[in-house]
Motif scaffolding. Structure first.
Motif, PDB file in Angstrom:
ATOM      1  N   PRO A  71     -66.925  94.718 -13.951  1.00 19.89           N
ATOM      2  CA  PRO A  71     -66.791  95.879 -14.829  1.00 19.89           C
ATOM      3  C   PRO A  71     -65.879  96.914 -14.186  1.00 19.89           C
ATOM      4  O   PRO A  71     -66.060  97.294 -13.036  1.00 19.89           O
ATOM      5  N   SER A  72     -64.869  97.352 -14.931  1.00 16.88           N
ATOM      6  CA  SER A  72     -63.797  98.190 -14.378  1.00 16.88           C
ATOM      7  C   SER A  72     -63.714  99.496 -15.146  1.00 16.88           C
ATOM      8  O   SER A  72     -63.991  99.542 -16.346  1.00 16.88           O
ATOM      9  N   TYR A  73     -63.312 100.548 -14.451  1.00 15.96           N
ATOM     10  CA  TYR A  73     -63.243 101.850 -15.113  1.00 15.96           C
ATOM     11  C   TYR A  73     -62.208 102.739 -14.426  1.00 15.96           C
ATOM     12  O   TYR A  73     -61.796 102.478 -13.292  1.00 15.96           O
ATOM     13  N   ILE A  74     -61.814 103.791 -15.119  1.00 10.30           N
ATOM     14  CA  ILE A  74     -60.875 104.768 -14.579  1.00 10.30           C
ATOM     15  C   ILE A  74     -61.656 105.905 -13.933  1.00 10.30           C
ATOM     16  O   ILE A  74     -62.472 106.564 -14.590  1.00 10.30           O
ATOM     17  N   ASP A  75     -61.421 106.101 -12.651  1.00  9.24           N
ATOM     18  CA  ASP A  75     -62.052 107.187 -11.909  1.00  9.24           C
ATOM     19  C   ASP A  75     -61.237 108.472 -12.018  1.00  9.24           C
ATOM     20  O   ASP A  75     -61.787 109.568 -12.169  1.00  9.24           O
ATOM     21  N   THR A  76     -59.926 108.336 -11.925  1.00  9.88           N
ATOM     22  CA  THR A  76     -59.007 109.479 -11.918  1.00  9.88           C
ATOM     23  C   THR A  76     -57.825 109.142 -12.816  1.00  9.88           C
ATOM     24  O   THR A  76     -57.268 108.047 -12.704  1.00  9.88           O
ATOM     25  N   TYR A  77     -57.439 110.070 -13.704  1.00  3.60           N
ATOM     26  CA  TYR A  77     -56.327 109.798 -14.609  1.00  3.60           C
ATOM     27  C   TYR A  77     -55.203 110.795 -14.381  1.00  3.60           C
ATOM     28  O   TYR A  77     -55.390 112.005 -14.504  1.00  3.60           O
ATOM     29  N   ARG A  78     -54.062 110.272 -13.982  1.00  8.52           N
ATOM     30  CA  ARG A  78     -52.812 111.000 -13.826  1.00  8.52           C
ATOM     31  C   ARG A  78     -52.977 112.267 -12.974  1.00  8.52           C
ATOM     32  O   ARG A  78     -52.674 113.384 -13.401  1.00  8.52           O
ATOM     33  N   ASP A  79     -53.444 112.054 -11.760  1.00 14.07           N
ATOM     34  CA  ASP A  79     -53.464 113.112 -10.761  1.00 14.07           C
ATOM     35  C   ASP A  79     -52.120 113.101 -10.034  1.00 14.07           C
ATOM     36  O   ASP A  79     -51.293 112.190 -10.234  1.00 14.07           O
ATOM     37  N   SER A  80     -51.881 114.088  -9.190  1.00 11.28           N
ATOM     38  CA  SER A  80     -50.625 114.177  -8.464  1.00 11.28           C
ATOM     39  C   SER A  80     -50.904 114.452  -6.993  1.00 11.28           C
ATOM     40  O   SER A  80     -51.852 115.178  -6.656  1.00 11.28           O
ATOM     41  N   ILE A  81     -50.086 113.875  -6.130  1.00  8.09           N
ATOM     42  CA  ILE A  81     -50.224 114.099  -4.701  1.00  8.09           C
ATOM     43  C   ILE A  81     -48.830 114.205  -4.084  1.00  8.09           C
ATOM     44  O   ILE A  81     -47.892 113.502  -4.507  1.00  8.09           O
ATOM     45  N   HIS A  82     -48.698 115.077  -3.105  1.00 10.21           N
ATOM     46  CA  HIS A  82     -47.411 115.196  -2.411  1.00 10.21           C
ATOM     47  C   HIS A  82     -47.379 114.187  -1.271  1.00 10.21           C
ATOM     48  O   HIS A  82     -48.262 114.160  -0.417  1.00 10.21           O
ATOM     49  N   VAL A  83     -46.346 113.347  -1.264  1.00 12.77           N
ATOM     50  CA  VAL A  83     -46.189 112.311  -0.244  1.00 12.77           C
ATOM     51  C   VAL A  83     -44.915 112.604   0.541  1.00 12.77           C
ATOM     52  O   VAL A  83     -43.827 112.689  -0.056  1.00 12.77           O
ATOM     53  N   PRO A  84     -45.019 112.771   1.856  1.00  9.68           N
ATOM     54  CA  PRO A  84     -43.822 113.042   2.660  1.00  9.68           C
ATOM     55  C   PRO A  84     -42.734 111.996   2.406  1.00  9.68           C
ATOM     56  O   PRO A  84     -43.014 110.803   2.333  1.00  9.68           O
ATOM     57  N   THR A  85     -41.524 112.428   2.266  1.00  9.64           N
ATOM     58  CA  THR A  85     -40.300 111.665   1.994  1.00  9.64           C
ATOM     59  C   THR A  85     -40.216 111.164   0.560  1.00  9.64           C
ATOM     60  O   THR A  85     -39.136 110.773   0.114  1.00  9.64           O
TER      61      THR A  85
END
Length: 349
Positions: free
Chosen positions: A146-160
């Protein structure tokens, strides 16, 4: 002389991902359930995983599946999954390979046409449907978790890389889902090294910022997977296709699209209202292999709308072999292994 210590293996692959099925050479493990036995391997006997996924016997891109007695009487056998990231409780490609090995070894006699049986994974019972034609296992369909969405379209800053938009699904492990085109990828084989480097940076950033908790399992450790998603095209009524690539932290790009990666995609498509029960998604890998996920239904589990699904693929047997474990070889690390080998037990005390 050091006694000969051997492991009996059936090497298989599904979609290009090699799964080494350990069918002999390991003592019975303590634990009332397959999950308990997995915990014992993880905590007290990790040497088996490291032996078969490191030089000189293997490489990190492989997986290992140890056959163990099932604790549930409905299952014909249990299996414990080992990968570079550790011990996932479920894997679609490993399940397809294990089910094929169980049939090819005669543990479950092959029957022409479709036949059904159950395996016991650390996640619990898994329903298997095998298609056998002229004595050949042509396809395995297994129930995805059984599968589900925990987080939808979040954003994170990734170096480079800058700001990266991602979603997180649970499908047997937590997956970061990212749009390949937004990151400049077409998902072709020539991009494999760049994909691994990009995924490594994103996963490291997510792990440093936050953790994830399953609604029944609780904390299952740092996020281990990332899935690059190509555009989805509709190729027939209720049938979709998408190029896809799964990354396992640290450093591994899977040869196949992975079963759990495909389940994660189904969860996202359902979350976005893009599929209906009975619809199928074929994911295509960098090596042009594919798995087919089918969305079979959904139900509510606490705060999550959970997707029910199946995964279909084909596994091929590569080899039947005995691995000779020579603990005097300076390249072989036997720590965490002696006490579970069936030979030489007294000599290891």
């Amino acid at each position: 002389m050091t006694p000969s210590l051997t492991l009996q293996l059936i090497d298989t692959h599904a979609g290009g991902d090699v799964s080494r099925i350990v069918v002999g050479g390991i003592m019975p493990l303590p634990g009332a359930t397959v999950r308990d036995q997995m915990h014992y391997l993880r905590d007290d006997a990790d040497g088996l995983r490291r032996l078969l996924l490191e030089e000189p016997y293997g490489i990190p891109e492989m997986s290992v599946d140890l056959l163990v007695p099932a604790s549930d009487p409905e299952a014909v056998v249990g299996y414990i999954i080992m990968e570079v990231m550790g011990y996932p409780i479920y894997s679609g490609s490993n399940t397809i390979c294990t089910a094929t090995a169980v049939l090819e070894s005669g543990l479950v006699p092959k029957q022409e046409g479709r036949q059904n049986f159950k395996l016991e994974s650390p996640a619990g019972l898994v329903q298997i449907e095998a298609l056998v034609e002229n004595g050949v296992v042509e396809a395995i369909t297994c129930a995805g978790l059984p599968s589900y969405i925990d987080t939808y379209r979040d954003s994170i800053h990734v170096p480079t890389l800058g700001d990266v938009t991602y979603s997180v699904a649970y499908s047997g492990g937590f997956y970061a889902l990212v749009d390949a085109s937004e990151l400049g990828f077409s998902l072709v084989r020539e991009e494999e090294r760049a994909l691994a480097d990009c995924a490594h940076r994103i996963v490291e950033a997510i792990q440093a910022e936050r953790g994830f908790s399953h609604y029944t399992l609780g904390d299952v450790g740092p996020l281990p997977f990332l899935h690059f998603m190509g555009p989805v095209e509709q190729v027939a009524d209720g049938y979709y296709r998408s190029r896809s690539t799964t990354y396992v932290h640290p450093g591994v790009i899977c040869r196949s699209t992975t079963g759990t990666g495909t389940s994660a995609r189904l969860a996202l498509m359902h979350h976005e209202g893009r599929i209906q029960p009975g619809d199928r998604l074929e994911t295509i890998s960098l090596r042009e292999t594919g798995f087919i996920g089918e969305f079979t239904g959904s139900h509510q589990e606490g705060p999550h709308r959970v997707v029910e699904n199946t995964i279909t693929g084909k596994s091929y047997v590569l080899a039947h072999s005995d691995i000779v474990v020579n603990c005097e070889d300076p390249m072989v690390e036997c720590a965490g292994l002696h006490h579970i080998l069936t030979a030489g037990q007294a000599d290891s005390d």
